[in-house]
Design an enzyme around this catalytic site. Structure first.
Site, PDB file in Angstrom:
ATOM      1  N   CYS A 253      -2.749  -1.347  -0.102  1.00 58.20           N
ATOM      2  CA  CYS A 253      -1.466  -1.272  -0.796  1.00 58.20           C
ATOM      3  C   CYS A 253      -1.244   0.181  -1.172  1.00 58.20           C
ATOM      4  CB  CYS A 253      -1.498  -2.163  -2.036  1.00 58.20           C
ATOM      5  SG  CYS A 253      -0.052  -1.952  -3.079  1.00 58.20           S
TER       6      CYS A 253
ATOM      7  N   HIS B 200      -9.358  -8.134  -0.497  1.00 54.91           N
ATOM      8  CA  HIS B 200      -9.524  -6.864   0.207  1.00 54.91           C
ATOM      9  C   HIS B 200     -11.029  -6.568   0.223  1.00 54.91           C
ATOM     10  CE1 HIS B 200      -5.301  -5.515   0.823  1.00 54.91           C
ATOM     11  NE2 HIS B 200      -5.114  -6.520  -0.028  1.00 54.91           N
TER      12      HIS B 200
HETATM   13  P1  HMG Z   1      13.218   0.643  -8.142  1.00 54.90           P
HETATM   14  O1  HMG Z   1      13.358   2.055  -7.670  1.00 54.90           O
HETATM   15  O2  HMG Z   1      12.825   0.421  -9.568  1.00 54.90           O
HETATM   16  O3  HMG Z   1      14.510  -0.244  -7.791  1.00 54.90           O
HETATM   17  O4  HMG Z   1      12.193  -0.106  -7.200  1.00 54.90           O
HETATM   18  P2  HMG Z   1      15.998  -0.240  -8.210  1.00 54.90           P
HETATM   19  O5  HMG Z   1      16.390  -1.662  -8.396  1.00 54.90           O
HETATM   20  O6  HMG Z   1      16.251   0.741  -9.333  1.00 54.90           O
HETATM   21  O7  HMG Z   1      16.680   0.305  -6.877  1.00 54.90           O
HETATM   22  C1  HMG Z   1      16.469   1.618  -6.400  1.00 54.90           C
HETATM   23  C2  HMG Z   1      16.961   1.750  -4.982  1.00 54.90           C
HETATM   24  O8  HMG Z   1      16.208   0.853  -4.125  1.00 54.90           O
HETATM   25  C3  HMG Z   1      18.416   1.356  -4.798  1.00 54.90           C
HETATM   26  O9  HMG Z   1      18.915   2.123  -3.720  1.00 54.90           O
HETATM   27  C4  HMG Z   1      18.343  -0.090  -4.329  1.00 54.90           C
HETATM   28  O10 HMG Z   1      19.444  -0.475  -3.569  1.00 54.90           O
HETATM   29  C5  HMG Z   1      17.082  -0.054  -3.468  1.00 54.90           C
HETATM   30  P3  HMG Z   1      19.733   3.482  -3.980  1.00 54.90           P
HETATM   31  O11 HMG Z   1      20.895   3.073  -4.848  1.00 54.90           O
HETATM   32  O12 HMG Z   1      18.782   4.437  -4.683  1.00 54.90           O
HETATM   33  O13 HMG Z   1      20.088   3.929  -2.598  1.00 54.90           O
HETATM   34  N1  HMG Z   1      16.420  -1.357  -3.358  1.00 54.90           N
HETATM   35  C6  HMG Z   1      16.160  -1.986  -2.191  1.00 54.90           C
HETATM   36  N2  HMG Z   1      16.407  -1.632  -0.909  1.00 54.90           N
HETATM   37  C7  HMG Z   1      16.025  -2.499   0.041  1.00 54.90           C
HETATM   38  N3  HMG Z   1      15.404  -3.670  -0.217  1.00 54.90           N
HETATM   39  C8  HMG Z   1      15.146  -4.048  -1.474  1.00 54.90           C
HETATM   40  C9  HMG Z   1      15.534  -3.186  -2.522  1.00 54.90           C
HETATM   41  N4  HMG Z   1      15.437  -3.263  -3.866  1.00 54.90           N
HETATM   42  C10 HMG Z   1      15.988  -2.158  -4.358  1.00 54.90           C
HETATM   43  N5  HMG Z   1      14.521  -5.205  -1.708  1.00 54.90           N
HETATM   44  C11 HMG Z   1      11.366  -2.069  -6.085  1.00 54.90           C
HETATM   45  C12 HMG Z   1      11.862  -1.469  -7.383  1.00 54.90           C
HETATM   46  C13 HMG Z   1      10.739  -3.410  -6.413  1.00 54.90           C
HETATM   47  C14 HMG Z   1      12.537  -2.220  -5.138  1.00 54.90           C
HETATM   48  C15 HMG Z   1      10.305  -1.095  -5.461  1.00 54.90           C
HETATM   49  O14 HMG Z   1       9.374  -0.779  -6.451  1.00 54.90           O
HETATM   50  C16 HMG Z   1       9.590  -1.675  -4.279  1.00 54.90           C
HETATM   51  O15 HMG Z   1      10.194  -1.967  -3.262  1.00 54.90           O
HETATM   52  N6  HMG Z   1       8.226  -1.846  -4.395  1.00 54.90           N
HETATM   53  C17 HMG Z   1       7.453  -2.459  -3.337  1.00 54.90           C
HETATM   54  C18 HMG Z   1       6.050  -1.945  -3.339  1.00 54.90           C
HETATM   55  C19 HMG Z   1       5.263  -2.667  -2.281  1.00 54.90           C
HETATM   56  O16 HMG Z   1       5.788  -3.166  -1.303  1.00 54.90           O
HETATM   57  N7  HMG Z   1       3.925  -2.749  -2.478  1.00 54.90           N
HETATM   58  C20 HMG Z   1       3.058  -3.407  -1.533  1.00 54.90           C
HETATM   59  C21 HMG Z   1       3.221  -4.898  -1.524  1.00 54.90           C
HETATM   60  S1  HMG Z   1       2.309  -5.729  -2.800  1.00 54.90           S
HETATM   61  C22 HMG Z   1       0.697  -5.854  -2.153  1.00 54.90           C
HETATM   62  O17 HMG Z   1       0.409  -5.295  -1.146  1.00 54.90           O
HETATM   63  C23 HMG Z   1      -0.283  -6.755  -2.853  1.00 54.90           C
HETATM   64  C24 HMG Z   1      -0.511  -8.074  -2.112  1.00 54.90           C
HETATM   65  O18 HMG Z   1      -0.962  -7.848  -0.794  1.00 54.90           O
HETATM   66  C25 HMG Z   1      -1.551  -8.936  -2.861  1.00 54.90           C
HETATM   67  C26 HMG Z   1      -2.814  -8.161  -3.239  1.00 54.90           C
HETATM   68  O19 HMG Z   1      -3.448  -7.573  -2.354  1.00 54.90           O
HETATM   69  O20 HMG Z   1      -3.109  -8.191  -4.443  1.00 54.90           O
HETATM   70  C27 HMG Z   1       0.796  -8.885  -2.033  1.00 54.90           C
HETATM   71 MG    MG Z   2      -3.017  -7.358  -0.262  1.00 54.26          MG
END
Ligand code: HMG
Ligand code: MG
Length: 298
Positions: A241, A210
């Site tokens: 992010c 980034h």
């Molecule tokens: P959580 O709240 O701890 O999850 O989130 P959970 O397992 O307790 O589930 C909670 C709810 O989420 C449930 O629904 C699940 O069904 C749903 P509810 O019963 O409340 O209706 N759920 C999902 N729904 C759809 N798709 C799924 C999913 N998983 C659970 N896959 C979780 C944990 C990991 C899901 C959440 O924290 C999350 O989605 N985080 C993503 C954050 C993100 O996307 N960040 C940006 C990407 S990383 C980045 O940009 C860095 C990178 O570019 C490299 C760099 O730059 O360093 C890659």
């Molecule tokens: Mg990134």
């Protein structure tokens, strides 16, 4: 110093990393058109979207619709981000053939980003990697905060190496090392890469910078000199992010392509098309492009 690579593979992360942090919801049709245009630029790896929780990243809640609607070009891979088995199953339901899992070298960031410790996140990948192997799906791995964390500050190199090595051993074919909030400088980037390359073959490593502090291109060059040949970037310098305080855009694909072309390194990219696509995207987003090359009109 290792000789510079003859060719570099660019992994375009614009449709995913580039858009995930946008505050105004972008229509699925715009995302689909972006991916189509990127394919015309000669990119061979286009990260299309993210099957994370829509509550956590509302911008990409349309992942299934977008992925199902893109026209996949032969020879181009369209990886998607998945945080867990649920994300993997959603991605597979619309035909994804490559996925990316992600963790971080910093515990504090992992908690904020995916509500899990490093160990817990890696345990969540285990079933993803098992299913992927059975399905013949390729899995890429990201390690975030490799050069600093917005919550923890300094991140020990040993922590970066350990997470990268674990993800590689679990079966990720490539590990992308992410400077999530753009804290790195060239000598630190090189030292980090060298340390990881002692445990994971350099041919299985990629870099992901980034550009928050304007260091990204210099960091890319330092890492190319260390032998890496896969670079992540985002069209128009979009990105960030939502759970990394202070993160701004990725290094712009146009700028990386211009630098590599100027150095005689093969990328297969059409710079004029990239610039056109980046300008088209910035018009959709209603702001100026972050690509210096596009702004210079070269
Ligand atoms: P959580 O709240 O701890 O999850 O989130 P959970 O397992 O307790 O589930 C909670 C709810 O989420 C449930 O629904 C699940 O069904 C749903 P509810 O019963 O409340 O209706 N759920 C999902 N729904 C759809 N798709 C799924 C999913 N998983 C659970 N896959 C979780 C944990 C990991 C899901 C959440 O924290 C999350 O989605 N985080 C993503 C954050 C993100 O996307 N960040 C940006 C990407 S990383 C980045 O940009 C860095 C990178 O570019 C490299 C760099 O730059 O360093 C890659
Ligand atoms: Mg990134």
């Amino acid at each position: 110093m290792t000789p510079l690579p003859d060719s570099v593979r660019i992994v375009e992360v614009g449709p995913r990393d580039g858009l995930q942090n946008e505050k105004t919801i972008i229509p699925a049709a715009t995302k689909i058109e972006l991916i189509r245009r990127l394919g015309e630029c000669g990119l061979r790896s286009i990260e299309a979207t993210s099957f994370v929780s829509p509550k956590w990243v509302p911008q990409l809640a349309d992942a299934a619709e977008v992925f199902a609607s893109i026209t996949q070009l032969p020879g181009v891979s369209y990886p998607v981000l998945v945080p867990n088995e649920q994300g993997y199953d959603r991605a597979r339901a619309v035909g994804a053939r490559e996925v990316a899992v992600f963790s971080a070298a910093s515990e504090a960031f992992n908690r904020k980003n995916i509500n899990a410790s490093i160990d817990e996140s890696i345990e969540r990948f285990r079933p993803v990697l098992e299913k992927a192997e059975a399905d013949g799906v390729k899995v890429r791995g990201y390690v975030s905060t490799v050069l600093g964390c917005p919550y923890q500050g300094d991140v020990p190199l040993g922590d970066v190496v350990r997470v990268a090595e674990r993800m590689h051993r679990l079966g990720c074919y490539e590990i992308s090392l992410g400077d999530t909030i753009g804290m790195g400088t060239p000598l630190k980037a090189r030292a980090m890469l060298r340390a990881v390359a002692d445990s994971v073959p350099i041919s299985a490593l990629a870099i992901h910078f980034h550009d928050t502090r304007g260091q990204a291109l210099a960091n890319v060059l330092a890492c190319l000199e260390e032998g890496v040949s896969v670079v992540d970037s985002a069209i128009s310098g979009t990105g960030g992010c939502p759970y990394a305080k202070g993160a701004t855009g990725n290094v712009a694909t146009e700028d990386v392509a211009y630098m590599l072309e100027g150095m005689g390194i093969e990328t297969g990219l059409k710079l004029d098309k990239l610039i056109e696509t980046g300008l088209w995207l910035s018009a959709q987003l209603g702001r100026e492009t972050s690509s210096r090359v596009a702004r210079a009109g070269t």
